[in-house]
Design a protein around this motif. Structure first.
Motif, PDB file in Angstrom:
ATOM      1  N   ALA A  96       0.831  -1.211   0.000  1.00 51.09           N
ATOM      2  CA  ALA A  96       0.000   0.000   0.000  1.00 51.09           C
ATOM      3  C   ALA A  96       0.863   1.257   0.000  1.00 51.09           C
ATOM      4  O   ALA A  96       0.573   2.226  -0.716  1.00 51.09           O
ATOM      5  CB  ALA A  96      -0.922  -0.009   1.209  1.00 51.09           C
ATOM      6  N   GLN A  97       1.928   1.258   0.776  1.00 48.84           N
ATOM      7  CA  GLN A  97       2.810   2.424   0.826  1.00 48.84           C
ATOM      8  C   GLN A  97       3.498   2.643  -0.522  1.00 48.84           C
ATOM      9  O   GLN A  97       3.603   3.782  -0.997  1.00 48.84           O
ATOM     10  CB  GLN A  97       3.855   2.240   1.921  1.00 48.84           C
ATOM     11  N   ALA A  98       3.949   1.548  -1.152  1.00 52.71           N
ATOM     12  CA  ALA A  98       4.593   1.688  -2.462  1.00 52.71           C
ATOM     13  C   ALA A  98       3.619   2.237  -3.503  1.00 52.71           C
ATOM     14  O   ALA A  98       3.981   3.078  -4.333  1.00 52.71           O
ATOM     15  CB  ALA A  98       5.133   0.325  -2.909  1.00 52.71           C
ATOM     16  N   SER A  99       2.350   1.801  -3.436  1.00 53.72           N
ATOM     17  CA  SER A  99       1.345   2.285  -4.383  1.00 53.72           C
ATOM     18  C   SER A  99       1.068   3.773  -4.178  1.00 53.72           C
ATOM     19  O   SER A  99       0.950   4.544  -5.144  1.00 53.72           O
ATOM     20  CB  SER A  99       0.055   1.481  -4.217  1.00 53.72           C
ATOM     21  N   ILE A 100       0.982   4.214  -2.919  1.00 53.30           N
ATOM     22  CA  ILE A 100       0.718   5.629  -2.631  1.00 53.30           C
ATOM     23  C   ILE A 100       1.891   6.499  -3.073  1.00 53.30           C
ATOM     24  O   ILE A 100       1.706   7.571  -3.654  1.00 53.30           O
ATOM     25  CB  ILE A 100       0.419   5.819  -1.134  1.00 53.30           C
ATOM     26  N   GLU A 101       3.110   6.042  -2.817  1.00 53.21           N
ATOM     27  CA  GLU A 101       4.289   6.811  -3.228  1.00 53.21           C
ATOM     28  C   GLU A 101       4.351   6.953  -4.752  1.00 53.21           C
ATOM     29  O   GLU A 101       4.727   8.011  -5.274  1.00 53.21           O
ATOM     30  CB  GLU A 101       5.552   6.132  -2.706  1.00 53.21           C
ATOM     31  N   LYS A 102       3.960   5.909  -5.461  1.00 51.18           N
ATOM     32  CA  LYS A 102       3.927   5.973  -6.923  1.00 51.18           C
ATOM     33  C   LYS A 102       2.880   6.983  -7.395  1.00 51.18           C
ATOM     34  O   LYS A 102       3.107   7.761  -8.326  1.00 51.18           O
ATOM     35  CB  LYS A 102       3.628   4.582  -7.483  1.00 51.18           C
ATOM     36  N   LYS A 103       1.728   6.995  -6.721  1.00 49.27           N
ATOM     37  CA  LYS A 103       0.659   7.924  -7.089  1.00 49.27           C
ATOM     38  C   LYS A 103       1.057   9.373  -6.784  1.00 49.27           C
ATOM     39  O   LYS A 103       0.702  10.297  -7.524  1.00 49.27           O
ATOM     40  CB  LYS A 103      -0.615   7.547  -6.329  1.00 49.27           C
ATOM     41  N   VAL A 104       1.790   9.587  -5.698  1.00 49.14           N
ATOM     42  CA  VAL A 104       2.261  10.935  -5.347  1.00 49.14           C
ATOM     43  C   VAL A 104       3.170  11.481  -6.442  1.00 49.14           C
ATOM     44  O   VAL A 104       3.042  12.637  -6.862  1.00 49.14           O
ATOM     45  CB  VAL A 104       2.993  10.905  -3.989  1.00 49.14           C
ATOM     46  N   ALA A 105       4.077  10.637  -6.932  1.00 44.45           N
ATOM     47  CA  ALA A 105       4.959  11.061  -8.023  1.00 44.45           C
ATOM     48  C   ALA A 105       4.173  11.327  -9.294  1.00 44.45           C
ATOM     49  O   ALA A 105       4.489  12.240 -10.066  1.00 44.45           O
ATOM     50  CB  ALA A 105       6.022   9.996  -8.265  1.00 44.45           C
ATOM     51  N   GLN A 106       3.108  10.549  -9.522  1.00 45.45           N
ATOM     52  CA  GLN A 106       2.286  10.727 -10.719  1.00 45.45           C
ATOM     53  C   GLN A 106       1.590  12.085 -10.732  1.00 45.45           C
ATOM     54  O   GLN A 106       1.457  12.712 -11.778  1.00 45.45           O
ATOM     55  CB  GLN A 106       1.255   9.595 -10.780  1.00 45.45           C
ATOM     56  N   ASP A 134      -3.320  21.292  -5.194  1.00 43.34           N
ATOM     57  CA  ASP A 134      -4.693  21.463  -4.705  1.00 43.34           C
ATOM     58  C   ASP A 134      -5.738  21.070  -5.744  1.00 43.34           C
ATOM     59  O   ASP A 134      -6.795  20.554  -5.404  1.00 43.34           O
ATOM     60  CB  ASP A 134      -4.892  22.923  -4.279  1.00 43.34           C
ATOM     61  N   LYS A 135      -5.446  21.268  -7.014  1.00 42.30           N
ATOM     62  CA  LYS A 135      -6.423  20.945  -8.054  1.00 42.30           C
ATOM     63  C   LYS A 135      -6.613  19.436  -8.214  1.00 42.30           C
ATOM     64  O   LYS A 135      -7.618  19.004  -8.796  1.00 42.30           O
ATOM     65  CB  LYS A 135      -5.981  21.559  -9.384  1.00 42.30           C
ATOM     66  N   ASP A 136      -5.692  18.623  -7.693  1.00 43.02           N
ATOM     67  CA  ASP A 136      -5.761  17.172  -7.882  1.00 43.02           C
ATOM     68  C   ASP A 136      -6.034  16.403  -6.599  1.00 43.02           C
ATOM     69  O   ASP A 136      -6.083  15.168  -6.628  1.00 43.02           O
ATOM     70  CB  ASP A 136      -4.439  16.659  -8.484  1.00 43.02           C
ATOM     71  N   PHE A 137      -6.173  17.089  -5.463  1.00 45.12           N
ATOM     72  CA  PHE A 137      -6.230  16.338  -4.208  1.00 45.12           C
ATOM     73  C   PHE A 137      -7.508  15.503  -4.093  1.00 45.12           C
ATOM     74  O   PHE A 137      -7.500  14.426  -3.494  1.00 45.12           O
ATOM     75  CB  PHE A 137      -6.055  17.278  -3.009  1.00 45.12           C
ATOM     76  N   GLN A 138      -8.626  15.972  -4.669  1.00 44.31           N
ATOM     77  CA  GLN A 138      -9.868  15.188  -4.616  1.00 44.31           C
ATOM     78  C   GLN A 138      -9.718  13.899  -5.424  1.00 44.31           C
ATOM     79  O   GLN A 138     -10.131  12.823  -4.974  1.00 44.31           O
ATOM     80  CB  GLN A 138     -11.033  16.026  -5.160  1.00 44.31           C
ATOM     81  N   THR A 139      -9.127  13.998  -6.607  1.00 39.55           N
ATOM     82  CA  THR A 139      -8.908  12.809  -7.444  1.00 39.55           C
ATOM     83  C   THR A 139      -7.956  11.837  -6.768  1.00 39.55           C
ATOM     84  O   THR A 139      -8.186  10.614  -6.755  1.00 39.55           O
ATOM     85  CB  THR A 139      -8.343  13.226  -8.815  1.00 39.55           C
ATOM     86  N   PHE A 140      -6.867  12.357  -6.213  1.00 37.32           N
ATOM     87  CA  PHE A 140      -5.908  11.509  -5.511  1.00 37.32           C
ATOM     88  C   PHE A 140      -6.573  10.793  -4.335  1.00 37.32           C
ATOM     89  O   PHE A 140      -6.355   9.601  -4.109  1.00 37.32           O
ATOM     90  CB  PHE A 140      -4.740  12.371  -5.017  1.00 37.32           C
ATOM     91  N   LEU A 141      -7.397  11.507  -3.613  1.00 42.72           N
ATOM     92  CA  LEU A 141      -8.075  10.930  -2.448  1.00 42.72           C
ATOM     93  C   LEU A 141      -9.020   9.813  -2.878  1.00 42.72           C
ATOM     94  O   LEU A 141      -9.070   8.748  -2.246  1.00 42.72           O
ATOM     95  CB  LEU A 141      -8.830  12.036  -1.723  1.00 42.72           C
ATOM     96  N   ARG A 142      -9.760  10.052  -3.937  1.00 42.00           N
ATOM     97  CA  ARG A 142     -10.720   9.039  -4.404  1.00 42.00           C
ATOM     98  C   ARG A 142      -9.995   7.770  -4.873  1.00 42.00           C
ATOM     99  O   ARG A 142     -10.405   6.659  -4.545  1.00 42.00           O
ATOM    100  CB  ARG A 142     -11.559   9.621  -5.532  1.00 42.00           C
ATOM    101  N   GLU A 143      -8.908   7.937  -5.624  1.00 39.96           N
ATOM    102  CA  GLU A 143      -8.164   6.772  -6.113  1.00 39.96           C
ATOM    103  C   GLU A 143      -7.504   6.001  -4.972  1.00 39.96           C
ATOM    104  O   GLU A 143      -7.433   4.767  -5.016  1.00 39.96           O
ATOM    105  CB  GLU A 143      -7.110   7.224  -7.122  1.00 39.96           C
ATOM    106  N   THR A 144      -7.036   6.708  -3.962  1.00 40.34           N
ATOM    107  CA  THR A 144      -6.420   6.041  -2.809  1.00 40.34           C
ATOM    108  C   THR A 144      -7.454   5.226  -2.033  1.00 40.34           C
ATOM    109  O   THR A 144      -7.183   4.097  -1.612  1.00 40.34           O
ATOM    110  CB  THR A 144      -5.760   7.079  -1.882  1.00 40.34           C
ATOM    111  N   GLU A 145      -8.639   5.775  -1.843  1.00 37.76           N
ATOM    112  CA  GLU A 145      -9.680   5.075  -1.096  1.00 37.76           C
ATOM    113  C   GLU A 145     -10.180   3.836  -1.837  1.00 37.76           C
ATOM    114  O   GLU A 145     -10.645   2.880  -1.215  1.00 37.76           O
ATOM    115  CB  GLU A 145     -10.842   6.022  -0.814  1.00 37.76           C
ATOM    116  N   GLU A 146     -10.085   3.845  -3.170  1.00 40.31           N
ATOM    117  CA  GLU A 146     -10.528   2.687  -3.944  1.00 40.31           C
ATOM    118  C   GLU A 146      -9.602   1.490  -3.793  1.00 40.31           C
ATOM    119  O   GLU A 146     -10.011   0.354  -4.037  1.00 40.31           O
ATOM    120  CB  GLU A 146     -10.639   3.069  -5.429  1.00 40.31           C
TER     121      GLU A 146
END
Length: 301
Positions: A96-106, A134-146
């Protein structure tokens, strides 16, 4: 009678001359009065016109400045600082941590803090503090929760700092104007005392400008990037259920362990007895001799 007629003929021209003189004076007075009145009227009308024009121009300027101010406020984008607290349950913490770190870089974000710790022998947990545009935090949050098993808690808070930023902007413009004036004074100053005083004032103004600029940069960074804190907890129950029980293998392993323990204990006992056999023989002989003498003494008694 002739004398009377002669006198009357002499008086008539004099009376006519006097009347004509009075009429000319009255006409001149009347003409002068009308000219003065006309000039005064013209002056008053011109002054009234200039005053009206000035008032109209000032009104137009005030209306124009008010409209500009209203337009500036309307066109100013709202500056909001977003902060998110997210607590989730994950199947595998490392994955999970590796996936989140990859998404942060994306999303062109960055990681501020990363912690991992073990809550118990079978449970691991971790914490990530990240900054996302700030323009992407909602999308990032939704993808992380999925991608997680369950969202235990989610808190989103926002702080509007638009007015604070606009006030700092206005203060900065004012300080810049003062700085410009002081620089012009510094160029014209000739006395040493004046130079020192202006230099001190200029240093103070520039320090205030740097402070205001720093605050504005901080607010801009806080509003450009949202702060997301993610608390991750590993689902130990699901991990145990997913692992194979392997009962027969564990039984053989336990049997081998107990057998090895018995063999080890027997081996130790044999080594103890055989290794200490000479001592045991001597002790036995001494015991037999003592037993013989004690028994013989009892018989004599």
């Amino acid at each position: 009678m002739k004398k009377l007629l002669f006198v009357s003929f002499l008086l008539i021209p004099l009376l006519l001359a006097a009347c004509s003189t009075n009429q000319s004076k009255e006409s001149s007075d009347t003409a002068g009065f009308s000219k003065n009145d006309v000039s005064i009227a013209k002056t008053e009308s011109s002054s009234d016109a200039s005053i009206g024009a000035t008032e109209n121009s000032s009104k137009d300027q005030s209306v124009e400045s008010a409209s500009e101010e209203a337009e500036r406020k309307a066109t100013t984008e709202r500056m909001v600082i977003h902060q998110v607290q997210l607590q989730v349950l994950v199947q595998d913490l490392d994955q999970a941590q590796a996936s989140i770190e990859k998404k942060v870089a994306q999303y062109a974000g960055y990681i501020v803090e990363s912690n991992m710790y073990r809550e118990s022998e079978t449970e691991k947990a971790g914490q990530l503090v990240i900054r996302i545009p700030d323009k992407d935090f909602q999308t990032f949050l939704r993808e992380t929760e999925e991608e997680v098993i369950e969202v235990l808690e989610r808190t989103i808070s926002g702080e509007d700092v638009t007015e604070q930023y606009v006030d700092l902007e206005a203060r900065l413009q004012s300080k810049r104007a003062v700085e410009k004036r002081l620089l012009s004074f510094l160029e014209d100053a000739k006395k040493t005392e004046d130079l020192l005083q202006i230099s001190n004032d200029l240093a103070n103004i520039q320090e205030e400008i740097e402070t205001i600029t720093g605050k504005m940069k901080f607010l801009k960074n806080q509003t450009d990037y949202s702060t997301i804190t993610i608390y991750m907890q590993e689902d130990s129950i699901q991990k145990i259920a997913e692992k194979p029980l392997n009962t027969w293998g564990k039984t053989k392993k336990q049997l081998a362990a107990s057998t090895n323990f018995l063999l080890s204990a027997g081996s130790g006992l044999a080594v103890f007895l055989i290794g200490n056999l000479p001592i045991f023989i001597i002790v036995l002989l001494v015991g037999l001799v003592l037993f013989y003498f004690i028994r013989r003494r009892k018989k004599k008694e």
